[in-house]
Enzyme design. Sequence first.
Site, PDB file in Angstrom:
ATOM      1  N   ASP A 171     131.747   7.087 -13.153  1.00 30.45           N
ATOM      2  CA  ASP A 171     133.018   8.234 -12.175  1.00 30.45           C
ATOM      3  C   ASP A 171     132.618   8.185 -11.358  1.00 30.45           C
ATOM      4  O   ASP A 171     131.956   8.980 -10.479  1.00 30.45           O
ATOM      5  CB  ASP A 171     132.211   9.571 -13.031  1.00 30.45           C
ATOM      6  CG  ASP A 171     132.588  11.219 -12.854  1.00 30.45           C
ATOM      7  OD1 ASP A 171     133.917  10.487 -12.863  1.00 30.45           O
ATOM      8  OD2 ASP A 171     132.045  12.078 -12.795  1.00 30.45           O
ATOM      9  N   ASN A 176     131.230  11.799  -5.728  1.00 30.70           N
ATOM     10  CA  ASN A 176     130.371  11.159  -6.756  1.00 30.70           C
ATOM     11  C   ASN A 176     130.366  10.157  -5.015  1.00 30.70           C
ATOM     12  O   ASN A 176     128.936   9.046  -5.358  1.00 30.70           O
ATOM     13  CB  ASN A 176     130.510  10.816  -7.731  1.00 30.70           C
ATOM     14  CG  ASN A 176     130.645  11.308  -8.179  1.00 30.70           C
ATOM     15  OD1 ASN A 176     129.969  12.583  -8.350  1.00 30.70           O
ATOM     16  ND2 ASN A 176     130.630  11.263  -9.588  1.00 30.70           N
ATOM     17  N   ASP A 189     125.482  10.417  -9.052  1.00 32.92           N
ATOM     18  CA  ASP A 189     126.204  11.517 -10.325  1.00 32.92           C
ATOM     19  C   ASP A 189     126.177   9.724 -11.292  1.00 32.92           C
ATOM     20  O   ASP A 189     127.698   9.251 -11.247  1.00 32.92           O
ATOM     21  CB  ASP A 189     127.311  11.856 -10.137  1.00 32.92           C
ATOM     22  CG  ASP A 189     126.881  14.000  -9.970  1.00 32.92           C
ATOM     23  OD1 ASP A 189     125.452  13.965 -10.292  1.00 32.92           O
ATOM     24  OD2 ASP A 189     128.104  14.534 -10.198  1.00 32.92           O
TER      25      ASP A 189
END
Length: 241
Positions: A171, A176, A189
């Site tokens: 992701d 992030n 994350d």
Amino acid sequence: MRFPENVFDLVGGEDAIWSDDHAGLSDETLRVTGPRGEFFIKRGPVAVAEHERLRWLKRWADVPDIVAFEDEVLVLAEAGWRSLERKSAPPEAGALMGGALRALHAIPVEECPFDERLDVKLARAADRVLAGLVDPADFDDDHAGLTPEEVHARLLAERPAGEDLVVTHGDFTPANVLASPSGEVILIDVGALGVADRYVDLAVALRELDGPAAADFLAAYGLAEVDEAKLAYYRLLDELF
């Protein structure tokens, strides 16, 4: 939402402020601010997956400090670094992301115990579609009007012939990636981290970057020519997660 007593006390107990209102963080994450500092808390399978991956990844990259893990509850320390998400991104955001991803993708695949290849992802996507966990209202404009079932059928029909395997973040959005004033980065994350095609990350990153930031990203990553078909495929795959 109840938490183990040790975790509750660790982050400040009744004196702490608990919030799920935060930009750039996943919906499963709570921010806790109290007399003992600031923390992020996740719970359930998401927390278990991230705990496993954080423990493994810290050998290779900077990641948040694990404060506690108990009864599927993960407590992470606030790093204090700024997110590279678009609204507050520094001019060098694209280059920082490209360098960070290049380093991540350089980790030897044989060292990574987490399998996120297409067989795994497509099976998981099918389960999510069947369980009604995919909201088509969240699809990008390119895929507006499609149903989750149609997206999954297209993914099966248009599956690439092969996979260029690396260790992927899973992701890789600007939100992030956290950056220090000196240009160091922390990856957050990472619950979907694992061995997969490099376009899992490239597709998501380039969806979020544009103009000079996208060019800087590709230059820092070291990719001269983009496979547009793979970009489109993995962007479509991301709709089901």
